[in-house]
Write a protein that holds these residues in place. Structure first.
Motif, PDB file in Angstrom:
ATOM      1  N   VAL A   1      -0.341   5.081  -6.155  1.00  0.00           N
ATOM      2  CA  VAL A   1      -0.436   5.687  -4.826  1.00  0.00           C
ATOM      3  C   VAL A   1       0.553   6.832  -4.664  1.00  0.00           C
ATOM      4  O   VAL A   1       0.215   7.888  -4.126  1.00  0.00           O
ATOM      5  CB  VAL A   1      -0.149   4.621  -3.746  1.00  0.00           C
ATOM      6  CG1 VAL A   1       0.007   5.272  -2.386  1.00  0.00           C
ATOM      7  CG2 VAL A   1      -1.262   3.604  -3.715  1.00  0.00           C
TER       8      VAL A   1
ATOM      9  N   GLU B   1      -7.387   3.632  -1.748  1.00  0.00           N
ATOM     10  CA  GLU B   1      -7.381   2.234  -2.186  1.00  0.00           C
ATOM     11  C   GLU B   1      -8.726   1.569  -1.897  1.00  0.00           C
ATOM     12  O   GLU B   1      -9.216   0.771  -2.697  1.00  0.00           O
ATOM     13  CB  GLU B   1      -6.285   1.472  -1.451  1.00  0.00           C
ATOM     14  CG  GLU B   1      -4.921   2.082  -1.673  1.00  0.00           C
ATOM     15  CD  GLU B   1      -3.953   1.143  -2.341  1.00  0.00           C
ATOM     16  OE1 GLU B   1      -2.962   0.812  -1.704  1.00  0.00           O
ATOM     17  OE2 GLU B   1      -4.195   0.753  -3.500  1.00  0.00           O
TER      18      GLU B   1
ATOM     19  N   ARG C   1       0.834  -1.210   0.000  1.00  0.00           N
ATOM     20  CA  ARG C   1       0.000   0.000   0.000  1.00  0.00           C
ATOM     21  C   ARG C   1       0.863   1.252   0.000  1.00  0.00           C
ATOM     22  O   ARG C   1       0.507   2.264  -0.583  1.00  0.00           O
ATOM     23  CB  ARG C   1      -0.938   0.008   1.213  1.00  0.00           C
ATOM     24  CG  ARG C   1      -2.185  -0.837   1.003  1.00  0.00           C
ATOM     25  CD  ARG C   1      -3.242  -0.562   2.065  1.00  0.00           C
ATOM     26  NE  ARG C   1      -2.796  -0.928   3.396  1.00  0.00           N
ATOM     27  CZ  ARG C   1      -2.765  -2.181   3.854  1.00  0.00           C
ATOM     28  NH1 ARG C   1      -3.161  -3.173   3.083  1.00  0.00           N
ATOM     29  NH2 ARG C   1      -2.358  -2.434   5.085  1.00  0.00           N
TER      30      ARG C   1
ATOM     31  N   GLN D   1      -5.056   4.812   2.272  1.00  0.00           N
ATOM     32  CA  GLN D   1      -5.981   3.745   2.650  1.00  0.00           C
ATOM     33  C   GLN D   1      -7.371   3.995   2.062  1.00  0.00           C
ATOM     34  O   GLN D   1      -7.984   3.102   1.474  1.00  0.00           O
ATOM     35  CB  GLN D   1      -6.046   3.718   4.173  1.00  0.00           C
ATOM     36  CG  GLN D   1      -6.576   2.439   4.766  1.00  0.00           C
ATOM     37  CD  GLN D   1      -6.491   2.505   6.286  1.00  0.00           C
ATOM     38  OE1 GLN D   1      -6.995   3.445   6.915  1.00  0.00           O
ATOM     39  NE2 GLN D   1      -5.855   1.532   6.886  1.00  0.00           N
TER      40      GLN D   1
ATOM     41  N   ARG E   1      -9.346  -1.904  -3.562  1.00  0.00           N
ATOM     42  CA  ARG E   1      -8.054  -2.592  -3.537  1.00  0.00           C
ATOM     43  C   ARG E   1      -7.584  -2.915  -2.127  1.00  0.00           C
ATOM     44  O   ARG E   1      -6.618  -3.647  -1.976  1.00  0.00           O
ATOM     45  CB  ARG E   1      -6.973  -1.689  -4.143  1.00  0.00           C
ATOM     46  CG  ARG E   1      -7.099  -1.495  -5.620  1.00  0.00           C
ATOM     47  CD  ARG E   1      -6.022  -0.532  -6.084  1.00  0.00           C
ATOM     48  NE  ARG E   1      -6.125  -0.257  -7.490  1.00  0.00           N
ATOM     49  CZ  ARG E   1      -5.464   0.730  -8.093  1.00  0.00           C
ATOM     50  NH1 ARG E   1      -4.655   1.489  -7.400  1.00  0.00           N
ATOM     51  NH2 ARG E   1      -5.610   0.929  -9.387  1.00  0.00           N
ATOM     52  N   ALA E   2      -8.179  -2.276  -1.136  1.00  0.00           N
ATOM     53  CA  ALA E   2      -7.628  -2.437   0.227  1.00  0.00           C
ATOM     54  C   ALA E   2      -7.941  -3.827   0.771  1.00  0.00           C
ATOM     55  O   ALA E   2      -8.780  -4.539   0.229  1.00  0.00           O
ATOM     56  CB  ALA E   2      -8.178  -1.360   1.131  1.00  0.00           C
TER      57      ALA E   2
END
Lengths: 247, 247
Positions: free
Chosen positions: A233, B241, A193, B238, B246-247
Motif C-alpha cells: 500500500v 485493496e 490498511r 481502499q 483484501r478489504a
C-alpha cells in the motif's frame, strides 16, 4: 442429595481472593479510603501475602498486565520472517483485549474506577506505554535497514495501540455489551490498511491533465496508476502522491 | 567605561530563576536529593514564591508544557474548515518542538534527567497523553459524521505524537545537534502521507488477472487504478485493496 455430599466449590487462589476483596472495598468506600490492611483483613490473609503478589495497592487494580506483557513479548519473540509485521503486532494487541474480555464485569468496574482516580490513570498510562514499546521494539527489528525503519516502527506501534484502545474503551463504556472482538478487529483493520504489507515491487502512476487546464490542476483531472498485485500500500500511495507532485 | 555605568544585565524573572536553580541542583546532587527548600534557598526566594509558579517539584522540570498545551488548544480552536485536519494537527505538534528547540541545552539536560527518574517519566507520559488528547479532540470534531470518525481521530493523533517524538528524541539523544525542525517535518510528512487529505470523490480500481492464472492470483498480475486528482489517499488505498479482494 445433601449439599455436604457435593464436591466443594473450587476455592479461588489467594491472589484472586485479594483482587476480589480489594475491588469490593474500592467500590464500597472508594479507592483512596481503602488501605492494604483493609484488603488483607477482608481476604483473611496477612499483609505479607498481599505484597508477595502485588508491589503496591495500585498493582492489585491491574493484576494481569504483567502476565499479558510477558505473553505478548514471548509471542513477538517467537515470530518469524514469514509473519507480516503489521499483522503480527495487531495479533499481539489482541492479547490485551482477550485479557479484558475474560472477565467483562471486572473490566468494566476497573474502567470506572480508573477514570475517577488520577493515580490509577497515571499507572494505566505507564502500562499502555510498556505495551507500545514492546510492539515498537519488535517492529524496529523487522524494519531494520529500511528507510525510516524506527519512525515507521514507532508510528505503527502507536497507531495499533490507539486503535485497540479506541475499540476497547467503546466496549467498556457500553458496560461490556456487544462483541469486543469484532470492534477491535475492525479498528486494527483500519491500521493494517494504512500501514500493512511492505516490500518494493514495481508500481507506476501517471497523472493525466487535460492540456488546457494543466496550469490550474483542476480536481477533475485524473490519475491512472498501474501496479503489480503484490505492491504494498505505501508504495501505491507514494507513487500516487508523486504523480500529483505532492510527495 | 566602568562596569557600574553599563546598563544592568536583564534580571531573569523569578520563575526563570527558580527553574535555573532547580536544574543546577538536580544536576549536582540528583533530582531525588534536591528539596524545594534547597531550590528556593539557591534562588534566594521564599517557598511561597515557588508554589505560586509550580504545584510540585515535578512541575519545575517541565515549566513550559502548560503554556504550550494552552497555545496548542487555542491554535486548534482557531482552525477553520479550510484547514486540512491532518496537516493542522501536524502544525500543532510542531509547537511542542519549537518549545524544545528554544533552549536546546536545557532540553537535553531535562531529557537525560527524565530518563533517570521514574517519577519524571510518569509525569512526562501524562503530559504526552494530554497533547495527544488535545489533537484527538480536534480531529474528532473535524471527522464527526464520517464513518470511523473517532477511530480515525484517535489513530491519527497517536501517529502524529509518535512521529513527532521519534524525531524529537533522536535530536535530544544527539545532544541537540542538527536541525530538529527538518527531522520533525520529515517524520510528520510520513504520517500525512498515510492519513492526509480526506474527502470522498470518485475512484475506481480494476484488478487485471491474466485469465489462465486467475485461480492462482500470481503476483505479476496487475491493478489499474483510475482516480480523480482530489481523491484522498485512504480512498485510493481502499479501492486498491478492494480490487485485490483484501478489504
Amino acid at each position: 442429595m445433601s449439599s455436604s455430599s457435593a464436591a466443594p466449590a473450587a476455592k479461588p487462589p489467594m491472589r484472586d481472593a485479594l483482587v476480589e476483596a480489594a475491588f469490593r472495598l474500592f467500590l464500597e468506600r472508594g479507592y483512596e479510603h481503602t488501605t492494604v490492611d483493609d484488603i488483607v483483613a477482608l481476604a483473611g490473609v496477612g499483609r505479607r501475602s498481599f505484597f508477595r503478589y502485588f508491589p503496591s495497592k495500585e498493582d492489585v487494580v491491574f493484576p494481569d498486565h504483567e502476565r499479558c506483557l510477558a505473553d505478548m513479548t514471548a509471542f513477538l519473540a517467537a515470530s518469524g520472517e514469514e509473519h507480516e509485521p503489521v499483522r503480527r503486532v495487531c495479533d499481539a494487541a489482541r492479547m490485551v483485549l482477550l485479557m479484558y474480555a475474560e472477565n467483562p464485569t471486572f473490566s468494566v468496574q476497573r474502567y470506572r474506577l480508573t477514570k475517577r482516580v488520577p493515580g490509577l490513570r497515571a499507572y494505566e498510562l505507564s502500562v499502555v506505554w510498556r505495551y507500545e514499546r514492546a510492539l515498537a521494539e519488535y517492529l524496529r527489528g523487522r524494519f531494520a535497514g529500511r528507510p525510516d525503519g524506527t519512525l515507521r516502527a514507532d508510528v505503527v506501534a502507536a497507531a495499533v495501540v490507539a486503535a485497540h484502545n479506541n475499540a476497547l474503551r467503546s466496549w467498556l463504556r457500553s458496560d461490556g455489551e456487544g462483541d469486543a472482538g469484532t470492534a477491535v478487529d475492525h479498528a486494527l483493520g483500519f491500521v493494517q490498511r494504512a500501514f500493512g504489507r511492505p516490500a518494493q515491487p514495481p508500481v507506476r502512476a501517471v497523472h493525466l491533465l487535460p492540456p488546457a487546464d494543466a496550469a490550474e490542476g483542476r480536481p477533475d483531472d485524473v490519475v491512472v496508476l498501474v501496479s503489480r498485485r503484490d505492491t504494498p500500500v505505501w508504495r501505491v500511495v507514494q507513487e500516487w502522491e508523486a504523480a500529483l507532485g505532492r510527495a
